[in-house]
Design a protein around this motif. Structure first.
Motif, PDB file in Angstrom:
ATOM      1  N   ASP A  79       0.817  -1.222   0.000  1.00 42.10           N
ATOM      2  CA  ASP A  79       0.000   0.000   0.000  1.00 42.10           C
ATOM      3  C   ASP A  79       0.840   1.257   0.000  1.00 42.10           C
ATOM      4  O   ASP A  79       0.545   2.205  -0.738  1.00 42.10           O
ATOM      5  CB  ASP A  79      -0.951   0.026   1.210  1.00 42.10           C
ATOM      6  CG  ASP A  79      -2.080  -0.985   1.088  1.00 42.10           C
ATOM      7  OD1 ASP A  79      -2.374  -1.427  -0.043  1.00 42.10           O
ATOM      8  OD2 ASP A  79      -2.666  -1.331   2.128  1.00 42.10           O
ATOM      9  N   ASP A  80       1.907   1.285   0.802  1.00 44.66           N
ATOM     10  CA  ASP A  80       2.727   2.491   0.867  1.00 44.66           C
ATOM     11  C   ASP A  80       3.442   2.753  -0.452  1.00 44.66           C
ATOM     12  O   ASP A  80       3.611   3.898  -0.861  1.00 44.66           O
ATOM     13  CB  ASP A  80       3.703   2.446   2.048  1.00 44.66           C
ATOM     14  CG  ASP A  80       4.622   1.240   2.024  1.00 44.66           C
ATOM     15  OD1 ASP A  80       4.239   0.184   1.472  1.00 44.66           O
ATOM     16  OD2 ASP A  80       5.735   1.350   2.574  1.00 44.66           O
ATOM     17  N   THR A  81       3.841   1.695  -1.147  1.00 46.45           N
ATOM     18  CA  THR A  81       4.489   1.857  -2.456  1.00 46.45           C
ATOM     19  C   THR A  81       3.510   2.458  -3.452  1.00 46.45           C
ATOM     20  O   THR A  81       3.839   3.417  -4.157  1.00 46.45           O
ATOM     21  CB  THR A  81       5.014   0.508  -2.977  1.00 46.45           C
ATOM     22  OG1 THR A  81       6.001   0.019  -2.073  1.00 46.45           O
ATOM     23  CG2 THR A  81       5.600   0.637  -4.369  1.00 46.45           C
ATOM     24  N   LEU A  82       2.308   1.921  -3.514  1.00 39.34           N
ATOM     25  CA  LEU A  82       1.327   2.419  -4.467  1.00 39.34           C
ATOM     26  C   LEU A  82       0.929   3.861  -4.143  1.00 39.34           C
ATOM     27  O   LEU A  82       0.805   4.692  -5.040  1.00 39.34           O
ATOM     28  CB  LEU A  82       0.099   1.512  -4.511  1.00 39.34           C
ATOM     29  CG  LEU A  82      -0.892   1.798  -5.630  1.00 39.34           C
ATOM     30  CD1 LEU A  82      -0.221   1.780  -7.002  1.00 39.34           C
ATOM     31  CD2 LEU A  82      -2.029   0.799  -5.595  1.00 39.34           C
ATOM     32  N   ARG A  83       0.772   4.158  -2.867  1.00 40.38           N
ATOM     33  CA  ARG A  83       0.450   5.542  -2.465  1.00 40.38           C
ATOM     34  C   ARG A  83       1.555   6.507  -2.868  1.00 40.38           C
ATOM     35  O   ARG A  83       1.292   7.590  -3.390  1.00 40.38           O
ATOM     36  CB  ARG A  83       0.227   5.619  -0.955  1.00 40.38           C
ATOM     37  CG  ARG A  83      -1.215   5.588  -0.535  1.00 40.38           C
ATOM     38  CD  ARG A  83      -1.408   5.982   0.926  1.00 40.38           C
ATOM     39  NE  ARG A  83      -0.513   5.341   1.856  1.00 40.38           N
ATOM     40  CZ  ARG A  83      -0.694   4.135   2.387  1.00 40.38           C
ATOM     41  NH1 ARG A  83      -1.767   3.430   2.084  1.00 40.38           N
ATOM     42  NH2 ARG A  83       0.177   3.621   3.228  1.00 40.38           N
ATOM     43  N   GLU A  84       2.788   6.099  -2.640  1.00 41.05           N
ATOM     44  CA  GLU A  84       3.937   6.943  -2.995  1.00 41.05           C
ATOM     45  C   GLU A  84       3.994   7.185  -4.499  1.00 41.05           C
ATOM     46  O   GLU A  84       4.189   8.311  -4.955  1.00 41.05           O
ATOM     47  CB  GLU A  84       5.233   6.285  -2.514  1.00 41.05           C
ATOM     48  CG  GLU A  84       6.480   7.057  -2.848  1.00 41.05           C
ATOM     49  CD  GLU A  84       7.745   6.325  -2.396  1.00 41.05           C
ATOM     50  OE1 GLU A  84       8.761   6.483  -3.095  1.00 41.05           O
ATOM     51  OE2 GLU A  84       7.722   5.618  -1.379  1.00 41.05           O
ATOM     52  N   VAL A  88       3.505  10.845  -6.400  1.00 39.15           N
ATOM     53  CA  VAL A  88       4.517  11.399  -7.297  1.00 39.15           C
ATOM     54  C   VAL A  88       3.906  11.703  -8.664  1.00 39.15           C
ATOM     55  O   VAL A  88       4.206  12.726  -9.284  1.00 39.15           O
ATOM     56  CB  VAL A  88       5.716  10.434  -7.430  1.00 39.15           C
ATOM     57  CG1 VAL A  88       6.631  10.839  -8.569  1.00 39.15           C
ATOM     58  CG2 VAL A  88       6.488  10.365  -6.124  1.00 39.15           C
ATOM     59  N   ALA A  89       3.018  10.822  -9.128  1.00 35.89           N
ATOM     60  CA  ALA A  89       2.396  10.990 -10.449  1.00 35.89           C
ATOM     61  C   ALA A  89       1.208  11.940 -10.414  1.00 35.89           C
ATOM     62  O   ALA A  89       0.690  12.317 -11.463  1.00 35.89           O
ATOM     63  CB  ALA A  89       1.962   9.629 -10.989  1.00 35.89           C
ATOM     64  N   GLY A  90       0.743  12.292  -9.210  1.00 31.10           N
ATOM     65  CA  GLY A  90      -0.391  13.202  -9.094  1.00 31.10           C
ATOM     66  C   GLY A  90      -1.718  12.575  -9.478  1.00 31.10           C
ATOM     67  O   GLY A  90      -2.604  13.248 -10.005  1.00 31.10           O
ATOM     68  N   VAL A  91      -1.857  11.270  -9.203  1.00 30.69           N
ATOM     69  CA  VAL A  91      -3.095  10.561  -9.527  1.00 30.69           C
ATOM     70  C   VAL A  91      -3.519   9.756  -8.302  1.00 30.69           C
ATOM     71  O   VAL A  91      -2.769   9.612  -7.347  1.00 30.69           O
ATOM     72  CB  VAL A  91      -2.930   9.627 -10.750  1.00 30.69           C
ATOM     73  CG1 VAL A  91      -2.553  10.417 -12.005  1.00 30.69           C
ATOM     74  CG2 VAL A  91      -1.888   8.544 -10.485  1.00 30.69           C
ATOM     75  N   SER A  92      -4.718   9.206  -8.351  1.00 33.21           N
ATOM     76  CA  SER A  92      -5.197   8.353  -7.256  1.00 33.21           C
ATOM     77  C   SER A  92      -4.459   7.013  -7.301  1.00 33.21           C
ATOM     78  O   SER A  92      -3.970   6.597  -8.368  1.00 33.21           O
ATOM     79  CB  SER A  92      -6.697   8.104  -7.398  1.00 33.21           C
ATOM     80  OG  SER A  92      -6.939   7.263  -8.516  1.00 33.21           O
ATOM     81  N   PRO A  93      -4.392   6.325  -6.170  1.00 36.90           N
ATOM     82  CA  PRO A  93      -3.774   4.992  -6.178  1.00 36.90           C
ATOM     83  C   PRO A  93      -4.437   4.036  -7.174  1.00 36.90           C
ATOM     84  O   PRO A  93      -3.748   3.250  -7.825  1.00 36.90           O
ATOM     85  CB  PRO A  93      -3.932   4.504  -4.734  1.00 36.90           C
ATOM     86  CG  PRO A  93      -3.930   5.772  -3.932  1.00 36.90           C
ATOM     87  CD  PRO A  93      -4.696   6.756  -4.803  1.00 36.90           C
ATOM     88  N   GLN A  94      -5.762   4.093  -7.309  1.00 40.82           N
ATOM     89  CA  GLN A  94      -6.434   3.204  -8.256  1.00 40.82           C
ATOM     90  C   GLN A  94      -6.032   3.520  -9.697  1.00 40.82           C
ATOM     91  O   GLN A  94      -5.760   2.616 -10.485  1.00 40.82           O
ATOM     92  CB  GLN A  94      -7.951   3.276  -8.115  1.00 40.82           C
ATOM     93  CG  GLN A  94      -8.686   2.283  -9.010  1.00 40.82           C
ATOM     94  CD  GLN A  94      -8.329   0.830  -8.721  1.00 40.82           C
ATOM     95  OE1 GLN A  94      -8.413   0.385  -7.587  1.00 40.82           O
ATOM     96  NE2 GLN A  94      -7.936   0.080  -9.729  1.00 40.82           N
ATOM     97  N   LEU A  95      -5.962   4.810 -10.047  1.00 45.35           N
ATOM     98  CA  LEU A  95      -5.544   5.184 -11.391  1.00 45.35           C
ATOM     99  C   LEU A  95      -4.092   4.788 -11.628  1.00 45.35           C
ATOM    100  O   LEU A  95      -3.737   4.307 -12.708  1.00 45.35           O
ATOM    101  CB  LEU A  95      -5.746   6.682 -11.631  1.00 45.35           C
ATOM    102  CG  LEU A  95      -5.457   7.179 -13.038  1.00 45.35           C
ATOM    103  CD1 LEU A  95      -6.252   6.409 -14.083  1.00 45.35           C
ATOM    104  CD2 LEU A  95      -5.750   8.671 -13.136  1.00 45.35           C
ATOM    105  N   ALA A  96      -3.246   4.955 -10.614  1.00 44.53           N
ATOM    106  CA  ALA A  96      -1.848   4.532 -10.736  1.00 44.53           C
ATOM    107  C   ALA A  96      -1.779   3.028 -11.007  1.00 44.53           C
ATOM    108  O   ALA A  96      -1.047   2.588 -11.895  1.00 44.53           O
ATOM    109  CB  ALA A  96      -1.078   4.883  -9.466  1.00 44.53           C
ATOM    110  N   ALA A  97      -2.548   2.249 -10.264  1.00 44.44           N
ATOM    111  CA  ALA A  97      -2.564   0.793 -10.457  1.00 44.44           C
ATOM    112  C   ALA A  97      -3.055   0.432 -11.855  1.00 44.44           C
ATOM    113  O   ALA A  97      -2.499  -0.460 -12.506  1.00 44.44           O
ATOM    114  CB  ALA A  97      -3.430   0.128  -9.395  1.00 44.44           C
ATOM    115  N   ASP A  98      -4.078   1.125 -12.327  1.00 43.35           N
ATOM    116  CA  ASP A  98      -4.601   0.861 -13.674  1.00 43.35           C
ATOM    117  C   ASP A  98      -3.545   1.141 -14.738  1.00 43.35           C
ATOM    118  O   ASP A  98      -3.374   0.365 -15.684  1.00 43.35           O
ATOM    119  CB  ASP A  98      -5.846   1.707 -13.952  1.00 43.35           C
ATOM    120  CG  ASP A  98      -7.058   1.282 -13.145  1.00 43.35           C
ATOM    121  OD1 ASP A  98      -7.069   0.162 -12.594  1.00 43.35           O
ATOM    122  OD2 ASP A  98      -8.008   2.103 -13.050  1.00 43.35           O
TER     123      ASP A  98
END
Length: 131
Positions: A79-84, A88-98
């Protein structure tokens, strides 16, 4: 390696506009400081432990790449990796994962020519592919 250099090389590796290069660069940076020390083996081992063995094997292998979903990536990464990465990318964790789910299979495929995982950091592998 400076973040912008890595993003530029990832953009080149991804082809096109490489808009997710910053996101993948943030993921690689985060992994470099955590478990696996930034190695492709470390990332792939984490995916396998999360139940994504068939997918990661297809990306490394020479056949067709199996897809992965954002939800699968979200559950595979700490979780902390995805949040970080998302921050950094300025997006939500779900959008980052997608976005990671969309790009990671192709990136891993390109970093493992011949179906083998080279022994080097992900940054070094990206550098080799974009020379």
């Amino acid at each position: 390696m400076a973040g912008n250099d890595l993003e530029s090389m990832l953009g080149s590796l991804l082809g096109g506009d490489g808009k997710d290069a910053g996101l993948l660069g943030a993921l690689i940076g985060s992994l470099s400081h955590g478990q696996g020390g930034g190695s492709l083996d470390g990332l792939l081992d984490g995916l396998a432990r999360s139940g994504l063995t068939a997918q990661k094997d297809s990306w490394v292998g020479t056949g067709t790449n199996q897809s992965v979903t954002g939800d699968e990536i979200r559950h595979a990464l700490p979780d902390d990796t995805l949040r970080e990465v998302a921050e950094v990318a300025g997006v939500s964790p779900q959008l980052a994962a997608d976005r990671i789910a969309r790009e990671l299979p192709d990136v891993v495929d390109r970093l493992t020519p011949g179906g083998e995982v080279p022994k080097a950091s992900i940054e070094e592998l990206v550098r080799r592919q974009t020379r």
